[in-house]
Scaffold this active site. Structure first.
Site, short mmCIF file in Angstrom:
data_model
loop_
_atom_site.label_atom_id
_atom_site.label_comp_id
_atom_site.label_asym_id
_atom_site.label_seq_id
_atom_site.Cartn_x
_atom_site.Cartn_y
_atom_site.Cartn_z
N HIS A 184 -0.74 -0.05 -2.93
CA HIS A 184 0.73 -0.04 -2.86
C HIS A 184 1.27 -0.24 -4.27
O HIS A 184 1.03 -1.28 -4.88
CB HIS A 184 1.21 -1.16 -1.93
CG HIS A 184 0.69 -1.03 -0.53
ND1 HIS A 184 1.34 -0.30 0.45
CD2 HIS A 184 -0.45 -1.50 0.06
CE1 HIS A 184 0.64 -0.34 1.57
NE2 HIS A 184 -0.45 -1.07 1.36
N ASN A 209 4.90 3.44 1.88
CA ASN A 209 5.89 2.49 2.44
C ASN A 209 6.74 1.84 1.34
O ASN A 209 6.79 0.63 1.19
CB ASN A 209 5.20 1.43 3.31
CG ASN A 209 4.18 0.58 2.56
OD1 ASN A 209 3.65 1.00 1.54
ND2 ASN A 209 3.90 -0.60 3.06
N ASP A 253 1.04 3.63 6.74
CA ASP A 253 0.47 2.31 6.47
C ASP A 253 1.53 1.24 6.22
O ASP A 253 2.54 1.47 5.57
CB ASP A 253 -0.49 2.33 5.28
CG ASP A 253 -1.15 0.98 5.11
OD1 ASP A 253 -1.85 0.57 6.05
OD2 ASP A 253 -0.93 0.32 4.09
N HIS A 267 -3.26 2.80 10.12
CA HIS A 267 -3.13 1.34 10.08
C HIS A 267 -3.19 0.89 11.54
O HIS A 267 -2.23 1.07 12.30
CB HIS A 267 -1.79 0.99 9.42
CG HIS A 267 -1.38 -0.45 9.55
ND1 HIS A 267 -1.25 -1.29 8.48
CD2 HIS A 267 -1.03 -1.19 10.63
CE1 HIS A 267 -0.85 -2.49 8.89
NE2 HIS A 267 -0.71 -2.45 10.19
N HIS A 283 -8.38 -0.49 6.32
CA HIS A 283 -8.68 -1.94 6.30
C HIS A 283 -9.30 -2.52 7.59
O HIS A 283 -8.71 -3.35 8.26
CB HIS A 283 -7.46 -2.76 5.90
CG HIS A 283 -6.15 -2.33 6.48
ND1 HIS A 283 -5.91 -2.24 7.82
CD2 HIS A 283 -4.98 -1.96 5.88
CE1 HIS A 283 -4.66 -1.85 8.02
NE2 HIS A 283 -4.08 -1.67 6.87
N ASP A 339 -6.44 -2.03 -0.91
CA ASP A 339 -5.19 -2.42 -0.24
C ASP A 339 -4.37 -3.32 -1.18
O ASP A 339 -3.74 -4.29 -0.75
CB ASP A 339 -5.44 -3.11 1.11
CG ASP A 339 -4.18 -3.14 1.99
OD1 ASP A 339 -3.12 -2.64 1.54
OD2 ASP A 339 -4.25 -3.69 3.10
N HIS A 368 3.13 -8.77 -4.53
CA HIS A 368 4.43 -9.31 -4.10
C HIS A 368 4.98 -10.22 -5.19
O HIS A 368 4.23 -10.72 -6.04
CB HIS A 368 4.28 -10.14 -2.82
CG HIS A 368 4.02 -9.30 -1.61
ND1 HIS A 368 4.95 -8.43 -1.09
CD2 HIS A 368 2.92 -9.18 -0.82
CE1 HIS A 368 4.44 -7.81 -0.02
NE2 HIS A 368 3.20 -8.24 0.15
ZN LIG Z 1 -2.17 -1.27 6.42
#
Ligand SMILES: [Zn+2]
Length: 428
Positions: free
Chosen positions: A61, A93, A151, A178, A231, A304, A308
């Site tokens: 991400h 996302n 995802d 996911h 995952h 993954d 944050h």
């Molecule tokens: Zn995911």
């Protein structure tokens, strides 16, 4: 020209490592030989180190557009390079979600400005990741999306998932699922079991993941389409995928380093950096993930990488954001927990972090060979160090591995023949 000398080469093809020099001209590997005498402009001495095909991450991400306070394509690609990743596939996302060709183009354009790692966009399966209406898959593919995924969210409606698999097959696009049943997750925030009871934290049953893994296997099996499970974290999921593969179902899957390096006991103390989705499971699940990696049920290791902001983690456990900033510890965790104890060889790790992910995404990379693109990662297998998140290039300092001592470190990263990290120093 660039020459990497005296290293032990693990090329992603030969199971046996060998000592060789590698000569690069422009973007291309032009020679691999036991001793290269050509004088290059730049020489990297890799004595005592291992020279590997650059890692390929099928699941990360990068947060841009929309969440640049967590990460952006610049910080994300520098973080990837620091972790030895030369190609990374980013999930859609973001805000807005990458569900149209213009946004796929935006990601590609931004990635060209930031040249620390090559970025391959994964586009959404459904518009706005709402799980209702399919995206224009052909447009997304033409724009450069390498796969499709919602995802972060599951596709709860089995009818929509079935339709998505059918359409995606027509366009030869892989769907990355996911797997999570939101009704079963409820308001759980960690694995359901002894630890969640002891800690008084709401649990998430393993069934929330496993029923969706089973559903997607059944759909892929009946439609004879491929599906990739993201995952994988439980013993049950590993077993479902193992049996499906035996029947010939075209299912592939990944796990992330934290699912073989940490268990739910780590939640003791309520450190929100241990909060991840799916949650850290039990020691028994960790054992099953390791078995799955060893016997090939689990095809690849993906990070993954989910950075944050500090403020999103420094709150009550139940309110904290889920995710681990993963690029910069992925190789060391895999080396420490899989290669060092002899579970898999370094060649097998290269297959799981470079060769197979490149093949599954159908992108360049994953092998060191004359004529191939010079995406190269040099690691020091003997180096022990203590993880310090303040040294991360990622904006996300959220890692439960902070303060842990790991073995095996990435020292140089070369992308398209350019040295982007030298002696652990990012140059771009
Ligand atoms: Zn995911």
């Amino acid at each position: 020209m660039l020459c990497i000398k005296n290293g032990i080469v693990v090329d992603g093809i030969n199971p046996e490592p060998y000592k060789a020099d590698i000569l690069v001209d422009g973007k291309e590997i032009i020679e691999i030989a036991s001793e290269i005498s050509t004088v290059a402009d730049v020489t990297i001495d890799a004595a005592g180190k291992c020279v590997l095909p650059g890692f390929v991450d099928a699941h990360c991400h990068l947060r841009e557009p929309g969440y640049e306070y967590k990460e952006d394509i610049g910080s994300g690609t520098r973080s990837a390079a620091a972790g030895g990743f030369t190609s990374i596939a980013c999930m859609p996302n973001t805000h807005p979600a990458v569900d149209n060709a213009a946004l796929v183009n935006f990601i590609k354009m931004r990635a060209l400005e930031e040249r620390a790692a090559k970025v391959y966009p994964i586009a959404a399966v459904t518009k706005g990741l709402k799980g209702e209406e399919l995206t224009e898959m052909w447009e997304l593919k033409k724009a450069g999306a390498v796969a499709l995924s919602d995802d972060g969210k599951p596709i709860m409606n089995a009818g929509i998932m079935r339709l998505a698999l059918q359409y995606a097959r027509g366009f030869d696009m892989l769907i990355i699922s996911h797997c999570e049943d939101l009704q079963l997750t409820g308001d759980g925030v960690m694995n359901e079991g002894y630890m969640s009871t002891v800690l008084g934290v709401k649990g998430i049953t393993r069934a929330a993941e496993e029923v969706m893994v089973a559903r997607d296997i059944i759909l892929a099996e009946t439609l004879k389409t491929p599906v990739h499970i993201a995952h994988v974290s439980t013993r049950g999921s590993v077993e479902l995928i193992r049996q499906a593969k035996k029947r010939g179902v075209k299912v592939t899957c990944e796990t992330a380093p934290h699912y073989f390096s940490a268990a739910d006991e780590w939640v003791d103390g309520y450190d929100a950096d241990t909060k991840v989705n799916p949650p850290l499971r039990t020691a028994d699940d960790v054992e099953a993930i390791i078995e799955g990696l060893k016997d090939g049920t689990i095809d690849i290791i993906a990070t993954d990488h989910a950075p944050h902001h500090r403020d999103e983690k420094e709150v009550e456990y139940s309110l904290a954001a889920s995710g681990i900033s993963g690029f910069e510890t992925a190789f060391s965790l895999a080396y420490t927990h899989l290669v060092e104890p002899g579970v898999i060889s370094l060649h097998q790790l290269v297959e799981k972090m470079s060769t197979r992910p490149a093949d599954i995404l159908n992108i360049d990379g994953g092998r060191l060979q004359v004529g191939k693109t010079a995406d190269i990662t040099v690691v020091d297998p003997a180096k022990e160090y203590t993880v310090d998140v303040s040294q991360f290039h990622s904006k996300g300092k959220n890692s439960p591995f902070h303060g842990r001592t790991l073995k095996g470190k990435v020292v140089h990263t070369i992308v398209d023949g350019r040295v982007v990290m030298e002696n652990e120093k990012i140059l771009v």
